[in-house]
Write a protein that holds these residues in place. Structure first.
Motif, PDB file in Angstrom:
ATOM      1  N   ASP A   1     -58.095  31.830 -19.127  1.00  0.00           N
ATOM      2  CA  ASP A   1     -56.498  31.888 -19.767  1.00  0.00           C
ATOM      3  C   ASP A   1     -55.794  30.653 -19.526  1.00  0.00           C
ATOM      4  O   ASP A   1     -56.075  30.036 -18.735  1.00  0.00           O
TER       5      ASP A   1
ATOM      6  N   CYS B   1     -49.635  29.521 -12.115  1.00  0.00           N
ATOM      7  CA  CYS B   1     -50.256  30.522 -11.959  1.00  0.00           C
ATOM      8  C   CYS B   1     -51.860  29.996 -11.915  1.00  0.00           C
ATOM      9  O   CYS B   1     -52.876  30.672 -11.908  1.00  0.00           O
TER      10      CYS B   1
ATOM     11  N   HIS C   1     -53.725  28.340 -14.386  1.00  0.00           N
ATOM     12  CA  HIS C   1     -54.536  28.424 -15.466  1.00  0.00           C
ATOM     13  C   HIS C   1     -55.134  27.270 -15.820  1.00  0.00           C
ATOM     14  O   HIS C   1     -56.231  27.083 -16.715  1.00  0.00           O
TER      15      HIS C   1
ATOM     16  N   GLU D   1     -51.359  34.781 -21.281  1.00  0.00           N
ATOM     17  CA  GLU D   1     -51.796  35.626 -20.488  1.00  0.00           C
ATOM     18  C   GLU D   1     -50.477  36.269 -19.884  1.00  0.00           C
ATOM     19  O   GLU D   1     -50.406  37.362 -19.604  1.00  0.00           O
ATOM     20  N   GLU D   2     -49.523  35.212 -19.621  1.00  0.00           N
ATOM     21  CA  GLU D   2     -48.249  35.532 -18.961  1.00  0.00           C
ATOM     22  C   GLU D   2     -47.421  36.658 -19.715  1.00  0.00           C
ATOM     23  O   GLU D   2     -46.353  36.863 -19.450  1.00  0.00           O
TER      24      GLU D   2
ATOM     25  N   HIS E   1     -59.539  34.786 -11.115  1.00  0.00           N
ATOM     26  CA  HIS E   1     -58.105  34.115 -11.003  1.00  0.00           C
ATOM     27  C   HIS E   1     -58.154  33.208  -9.551  1.00  0.00           C
ATOM     28  O   HIS E   1     -58.553  33.825  -8.609  1.00  0.00           O
TER      29      HIS E   1
HETATM   30 ZN   LIG Z   1     -52.600  34.030 -14.053  1.00  0.00          ZN
END
Ligand SMILES: [Zn+2]
Ligand SMILES: [Zn+2]
Length: 428
Positions: free
Chosen positions: A97, A122, A124, A157-158, A189
């Motif tokens: 992502d 996050c 990504h 993705e968020e 992840h």
């Molecule tokens: Zn994430």
């Protein structure tokens, strides 16, 4: 002659070449500075969900430079790259992502975010850099690769902005898994769930389902000294908050993970005026589809019933389709993924407890078995331990070459595994 033909056709297929672990490892180390540079460049230029213009172009250019077939844009700003190996075989997809979050970074890094109020909080950026690295490693071994690898660079993705489509579901809808037809999907992840050098896996649920909901309690405004003349929604809302937790604690099998959080309550204008309505926003998390639907049905009943008991009305609304739980295919985990992770991470490949955070990755699981794992990026010695979605989130970049190796190895092992591609898969 006939007999010879019969014998030939009955002969076992030529076994796929074994995964070239040492070469993958050497290549991942060789390109490490480039992968780190890409990650830092993306980190400095984060883009919000469905607005990943620069990121998508960078990815598409990079993949074209490696000689891959490139579809761009897919799902608004996403990219699909296809690497066709020199040997016949199946089709596997690897997913990253690419979006960032509306958070102001407080890390003091040379490559800190240059976009005000936007941050790769996050990780990504790391996912994207790792997957570009895996594409480069596998490209270098293309002539021996037994099948095709589809690289999925997924936006949003968020969660897309309100009113927009986006994310994994839109990539699937736009055919990202259809041509060539993907038979298995892997994703990872980064985060501080596990330390650098570790990969956390499960052979069942790993992330939770997530459903965002809104409850609106109707009232009738009146002077605060005369509540009996109106209808006060605030105590009703308070009772709903309590009653919802009784579903969690009293109505669902205690062995089933579930979380219900009301994160926001809004209502009223002044201390001496009875509010005219109260809005409650929250999230529901589970690891099981049945628990998820049970919870949703019981929530609706409770909200309606509590409101009715007090002579008012309240409505419960789920704001979108939500995300199902991320559940690893047990056969794929056992036969392909866990052995691959053990070769890359050694004792660092550890079984983990499922988390209550969520992902839109399960959208890829409608068409093929999936496997998802946690790439450890915590390093307490370097002061890297802040959790995802915080302004101090960072990753230990020593995890990047491990991520590259893991993704390349998973893809190759899957392609080389012939018919043992997970519980639901027929042999080719
Ligand atoms: Zn994430
Ligand atoms: Zn996130």
């Amino acid at each position: 002659m006939l007999l010879a033909l019969a014998l030939l056709s009955a002969a076992p297929a030529v076994p796929a070449p074994a995964t070239p672990d040492a070469e993958i490892r050497a290549a991942a180390e060789r390109i490490r500075p480039a992968v780190v540079a890409v990650r830092r460049d993306l980190h400095a230029h984060p883009e919000l969900s469905n607005r990943e213009e620069r990121t998508g172009r960078l990815v598409a250019d990079h993949l074209r430079g490696l000689g891959l077939e490139v579809r761009y844009p897919v799902a608004r700003t996403g990219v699909v790259g296809i690497l066709r190996g020199g040997k016949p075989g199946g089709v596997v997809a690897l997913r990253a992502d690419i979006d960032a979050l509306p958070i102001e970074e407080t890390n003091d890094l040379a490559f800190r975010s240059q976009a005000k109020g936007v941050m790769h909080a996050c990780g990504h950026d790391a996912h994207t850099a790792i997957l570009l690295g895996a594409a480069e490693v596998l490209s270098g071994l293309r002539s021996r690769l037994p099948g095709s690898v589809v690289f999925l660079f997924q936006p949003a993705e968020e969660g897309p902005p309100e009113g927009e489509e986006g994310g994994a579901a839109l990539m699937v809808k736009e055919g990202a898994l259809d041509d060539p037809k993907v038979e298995g999907v892997f994703g990872l992840h980064v985060g501080s769930w596990v330390s650098v050098g570790q990969a956390g896996w499960t052979d069942g649920p790993i992330f939770a389902s997530s459903d965002t909901f809104r409850i609106e309690v109707e009232g009738r405004s009146v002077h605060g000294a005369q509540p009996h003349m109106g209808l006060d929604p605030i105590p009703v809302a308070a009772e709903i908050v309590q009653a919802l937790q009784l579903i969690v604690s009293r109505q669902i099998d205690g062995r089933q993970p579930r979380v219900l959080t009301i994160g926001r309550i809004q209502g009223g204008t002044r201390f001496n005026i009875v509010a005219d309505r109260v809005t409650l926003d929250g999230t529901l998390r589970t690891h099981d589809a049945t628990v998820r639907s049970e919870m949703k049905a019981r929530m609706a009943r409770t909200v309606k019933g509590v409101a009715e008991a007090h002579g008012t009305t309240a409505g419960l609304r789920f704001l979108d389709d939500g995300n199902p739980p991320t559940v690893n295919d047990a056969g794929l985990a056992r036969d392909v993924a866990v052995p691959a992770l053990r070769r890359v991470f050694g004792d660092g490949a550890v079984r983990v407890e499922p988390q209550m955070v969520a992902e839109d990755f399960p959208a890829f699981g409608g068409k093929a078995p999936t496997f998802y794992f946690l790439l450890g990026t915590r390093n307490d010695a370097k002061g890297i331990g802040s959790v995802n979605h915080t302004p101090r989130f960072d990753v230990d970049e020593d995890a990047l070459p491990l991520g590259v190796r893991a993704m390349a190895t998973l893809a190759w092992d899957f392609l080389g595994s012939g018919g043992r591609r997970g519980a639901g898969m027929a042999p080719r």
